[in-house]
Design a protein around this motif. Structure first.
Motif, PDB file in Angstrom:
ATOM      1  N   GLU A  73       3.668   4.053  -3.738  1.00 53.78           N
ATOM      2  CA  GLU A  73       3.057   3.813  -2.435  1.00 53.78           C
ATOM      3  C   GLU A  73       1.737   4.541  -2.243  1.00 53.78           C
ATOM      4  OE1 GLU A  73       4.088   1.594  -0.361  1.00 53.78           O
ATOM      5  OE2 GLU A  73       5.869   1.114  -1.553  1.00 53.78           O
ATOM      6  N   THR A  74       1.529   5.656  -2.942  1.00 51.68           N
ATOM      7  CA  THR A  74       0.356   6.477  -2.623  1.00 51.68           C
ATOM      8  C   THR A  74      -0.505   6.871  -3.810  1.00 51.68           C
ATOM      9  OG1 THR A  74       1.720   8.478  -2.771  1.00 51.68           O
ATOM     10  CG2 THR A  74       1.491   7.461  -0.600  1.00 51.68           C
ATOM     11  N   THR A  75       0.035   6.890  -5.013  1.00 54.66           N
ATOM     12  CA  THR A  75      -0.711   7.439  -6.144  1.00 54.66           C
ATOM     13  C   THR A  75      -1.700   6.421  -6.709  1.00 54.66           C
ATOM     14  OG1 THR A  75       1.171   8.807  -6.740  1.00 54.66           O
ATOM     15  CG2 THR A  75      -0.524   8.502  -8.425  1.00 54.66           C
ATOM     16  N   VAL A  76      -2.969   6.759  -6.679  1.00 55.90           N
ATOM     17  CA  VAL A  76      -4.007   5.938  -7.281  1.00 55.90           C
ATOM     18  C   VAL A  76      -4.541   6.677  -8.503  1.00 55.90           C
ATOM     19  CG1 VAL A  76      -6.240   4.833  -6.972  1.00 55.90           C
ATOM     20  CG2 VAL A  76      -4.622   4.922  -5.067  1.00 55.90           C
ATOM     21  N   VAL A  77      -4.548   6.006  -9.653  1.00 59.45           N
ATOM     22  CA  VAL A  77      -4.978   6.655 -10.888  1.00 59.45           C
ATOM     23  C   VAL A  77      -6.168   5.926 -11.488  1.00 59.45           C
ATOM     24  CG1 VAL A  77      -2.647   7.485 -11.362  1.00 59.45           C
ATOM     25  CG2 VAL A  77      -3.407   5.317 -12.336  1.00 59.45           C
ATOM     26  N   MET A 150       1.485  -1.197  -7.858  1.00 58.74           N
ATOM     27  CA  MET A 150       1.523  -1.929  -6.593  1.00 58.74           C
ATOM     28  C   MET A 150       0.255  -2.749  -6.359  1.00 58.74           C
ATOM     29  SD  MET A 150       4.455  -0.835  -5.527  1.00 58.74           S
ATOM     30  CE  MET A 150       4.530  -1.235  -3.788  1.00 58.74           C
ATOM     31  N   GLY A 151      -0.854  -2.312  -6.953  1.00 59.74           N
ATOM     32  CA  GLY A 151      -2.115  -3.007  -6.726  1.00 59.74           C
ATOM     33  C   GLY A 151      -3.181  -2.488  -7.655  1.00 59.74           C
ATOM     34  N   GLU A 152      -4.328  -3.129  -7.621  1.00 62.47           N
ATOM     35  CA  GLU A 152      -5.429  -2.766  -8.514  1.00 62.47           C
ATOM     36  C   GLU A 152      -6.724  -2.719  -7.733  1.00 62.47           C
ATOM     37  OE1 GLU A 152      -7.578  -4.256 -12.684  1.00 62.47           O
ATOM     38  OE2 GLU A 152      -5.567  -4.961 -12.157  1.00 62.47           O
ATOM     39  N   PHE A 153      -7.603  -1.791  -8.139  1.00 59.05           N
ATOM     40  CA  PHE A 153      -8.862  -1.598  -7.433  1.00 59.05           C
ATOM     41  C   PHE A 153     -10.093  -1.904  -8.292  1.00 59.05           C
ATOM     42  CE2 PHE A 153      -5.663   1.173  -5.554  1.00 59.05           C
ATOM     43  CZ  PHE A 153      -5.722   0.762  -4.229  1.00 59.05           C
ATOM     44  N   THR A 154      -9.881  -2.401  -9.508  1.00 59.44           N
ATOM     45  CA  THR A 154     -11.006  -2.730 -10.371  1.00 59.44           C
ATOM     46  C   THR A 154     -11.878  -3.775  -9.699  1.00 59.44           C
ATOM     47  OG1 THR A 154      -9.447  -2.472 -12.197  1.00 59.44           O
ATOM     48  CG2 THR A 154     -11.658  -3.284 -12.729  1.00 59.44           C
ATOM     49  N   ARG A 229       3.935  -6.946  -8.048  1.00 62.50           N
ATOM     50  CA  ARG A 229       4.190  -5.622  -8.583  1.00 62.50           C
ATOM     51  C   ARG A 229       4.532  -5.672 -10.070  1.00 62.50           C
ATOM     52  NH1 ARG A 229       8.074  -2.932  -3.901  1.00 62.50           N
ATOM     53  NH2 ARG A 229       6.597  -3.154  -2.150  1.00 62.50           N
ATOM     54  N   MET A 230       4.281  -4.532 -10.747  1.00 62.25           N
ATOM     55  CA  MET A 230       4.562  -4.439 -12.174  1.00 62.25           C
ATOM     56  C   MET A 230       5.304  -3.134 -12.449  1.00 62.25           C
ATOM     57  SD  MET A 230       0.957  -5.916 -13.746  1.00 62.25           S
ATOM     58  CE  MET A 230      -0.108  -4.790 -12.847  1.00 62.25           C
TER      59      MET A 230
END
Length: 628
Positions: A73-77, A150-154, A229-230
């Motif tokens: 829910e919160t971790t963006v890497v 949960m999602g992607e920011f590319t 989701r993956m």
């Protein structure tokens, strides 16, 4: 490569293309083997955000694109972090491809795998992997640990004046729009940055993940959006996100082996049984029609016939059993003696392919795959497959692998689109995911498919010839041209046609048009479906294309025209300069007495010859060059 000191940036020619503030430093730079394509990784010192850029010969293509994926829910890497380790690799090799558009595939790139460290990563090990080829740039995320993406920011910010070719669905219309007007699109997207600068964006090696598409943010930024989701356990490797760049759409298309190179080599120990070829759809689902189809296929050097929906019952019924012949009465009254048909085909050198809808394919896969092998079936066509989610992607690749284990070739129809995995499982002969002749597309629409859809791999165009819709789509010479312009190791021909000896039966998809013996069928008779060399000579999406392909010492040439009459001047510089050739050209001519109105011309040519073809709107031409 070393981490660049920001104090030396003024020495780099790249600076003229990338506006930098004092708060932005270049962390990494990686150039293609020929030096034209350059990827840079930047850091905003104020926010610690990482971003990426792509330039081509010093010209900006992608400027400060975002990076990162969200886990839980919160971790963006991978959107920020200190580069703790760099693993570098340079590859300069080639590999053989019996099933592609070129028999020898160059594989030449520089790669860096960056280990990123940031307190927000928590328990996850995070790496960003970058490859730069002469044909394009690719990046992906490597994660150690357990979690759920949960999602992607590319993102890929393009210049605001860019025009893009987009589609709202896998088999939908492809439209050219200003990037500032784009809302969303499936992958791939073709972009015209300038008259002499084109880019293609897409994904490769989608094996264990959700499919990616694009949405627009801001004025001209394409954001990656995953379909679901993956989940992962132990590790996660994302699909590649790529940007390809070239001066012309033809150069992008000619370099589409790039997508194959981003996939692993074949995992099939033995590929000798895999046989590309031409396919005739058997539309009557009767023994009589099947025998007639085999006779036609053998006489015209087609390797396969295929039984489409209805041979094992209504395809959308859960009660239909794909392990038994049980005809759908709405499609055919029968009878169909499938074992006798398969045996007759073997005697004639013609094999059988069977269609199975996802409704039966899913629950019966483990049963029918070894069963079809025991029957002597050559392959399967998967119909109405479920796509998009991680589970759907996993299942489809499992199904292709299972078919490979039992020496069955595969055609995946409907909404599936390739990402180069046919290199890993070369029994995946072709896929649909294209607006084929079943949709009666105009030549202009097909030309969009050639230059956009063709960027990611083979397309099952369901090529028609005698069906009345040919007049609506274009011309018969342009139908010949399509079979060269659109690559497919299984080339389906005569989609709505039946041999004269086959009965006409009622039912959805069954054909009234009859195969005729017209002179130009010699073109299809001699047509290969895989190639040793491919040259995209000229073209532009929606407008026109001229493509030449070689098999052995024989060249095939095709010209496809859109909605405006034009004259094609085709220099034959691709021919062997040490040989002279007999050229047979196939052109539309209303004065010809046959129903198809195709004229065949012959002349002697060599590599210095330029052939001229005046071509009406929505028409085309084809030619065969044989060394004398």
């Amino acid at each position: 490569m070393h981490i660049l000191n920001p104090t030396v940036l003024l020495a780099l020619p790249l600076i003229g293309a990338l506006p930098l503030s004092a708060a932005v430093v270049v962390e990494r730079t990686l150039a293609s083997p020929n030096g034209a394509l350059v990827f840079t990784l930047e850091r905003d010192e104020a926010t610690q955000d990482l971003s990426h850029n792509v330039t081509y010969s010093g010209r900006p293509v992608i400027t400060r694109g975002n990076l990162g994926i969200q886990i839980g829910e919160t971790t963006v890497v991978a959107d920020e972090g200190t580069i703790q380790k760099v693993a570098e690799k340079t590859i300069h090799t080639k590999w053989s491809d019996r099933f592609g558009e070129r028999s020898e595939v160059p594989d030449h790139y520089r790669e860096e795998t960056l280990t990123l460290s940031h307190s927000d990563h928590g328990k996850f090990g995070v790496k960003l992997q970058i490859r730069v080829y002469d044909e394009g740039v690719a990046l992906r995320y490597l994660i150690d640990g357990d979690g759920t993406v949960m999602g992607e920011f590319t993102s890929f910010p393009l210049p605001e004046a860019t025009q893009v070719w987009i589609s709202g669905s896998t088999q939908g219309h492809i439209s050219k729009v200003p990037v500032t007007k784009m809302k969303s699109s499936v992958s791939p997207v073709l972009a015209e940055v300038a008259a002499d600068l084109f880019a293609a964006l897409g994904e490769a090696a989608l094996i264990d993940g959700s499919r990616m598409g694009y949405t627009r943010s801001g004025t001209s930024t394409l954001d990656c959006k995953i379909a679901g989701r993956m989940a992962f356990s132990g590790s996660f490797t994302s699909a590649w996100r790529f940007v390809r760049v070239a001066p012309t759409p033809g150069a992008l298309l000619e370099g589409n082996h790039f997508v194959l190179n981003l996939n692993e080599p074949s995992k099939l120990a033995d590929t000798s049984w895999i046989r590309p070829g031409k396919v005739l759809r058997e539309v009557t689902l009767t023994t009589q029609g099947s025998m007639a189809s085999i006779d036609f296929a053998a006489a015209h050097k087609l390797e396969y016939i295929m039984f489409d929906a209805g041979w094992y019952g209504p395809e959308n019924s859960a009660a239909s059993d794909a392990s038994k012949v049980n005809l759908d009465p709405k499609r055919s009254p029968g009878p169909l003696d499938l074992p006798a048909v398969i045996a007759y085909g073997k005697k004639k050198g013609v094999d059988v392919i069977l269609y199975v809808n996802q409704r039966s394919l899913g629950p019966q896969l483990d049963k029918i795959v070894p069963l079809y092998q025991s029957w002597g079936v050559a392959g399967m066509k998967f119909g109405f497959v479920t796509v998009g989610s991680q589970s759907a992607t996993r299942w489809l690749h499992h199904a292709v692998k299972k078919c490979g284990d039992h020496q069955l070739m595969v055609d995946i129809h409907d909404d599936f689109r390739p990402s180069g995995t046919s290199r890993t499982y070369p029994n995946l002969m072709t896929v649909e995911g294209i607006r084929g002749d079943e949709e009666s597309p105009s030549n202009a629409a097909v030309l969009n498919s050639v230059f956009v859809r063709g960027l990611v791999g083979a397309g099952d165009q369901t090529n028609c010839y005698f069906a009345p819709r040919v007049k609506k789509m274009g011309s018969h010479a342009s139908q010949l041209a399509k079979s060269v312009c659109i690559f497919s190791p299984w080339q389906f021909l005569y989609w709505y046609d039946r041999p004269a000896g086959a009965p006409q039966v009622g039912g959805a998809g069954n054909a009234a048009s009859v195969l005729e013996e017209v002179p130009e069928l010699t073109f299809f008779d001699r047509l290969p479906t895989t190639w040793d060399e491919t040259r995209v000579i000229d073209g532009y999406p929606g407008s026109h294309a001229t493509i030449a392909r070689r098999k052995g010492k024989v060249w095939f040439l095709a010209g496809l025209n859109g909605s405006t009459a034009r004259t094609f001047d085709v220099p034959l510089a691709f021919l062997d300069p040490s040989a002279t050739y007999r050229a047979e050209s196939f052109v539309d001519d209303p004065s010809i007495a046959t129903t198809t109105k195709v004229r065949i011309n012959q002349r002697q040519v060599d590599h210095k010859t330029t052939l001229t073809f005046p071509v009406a709107a929505s028409n085309g031409f084809a030619a065969i060059f044989t060394a004398e």
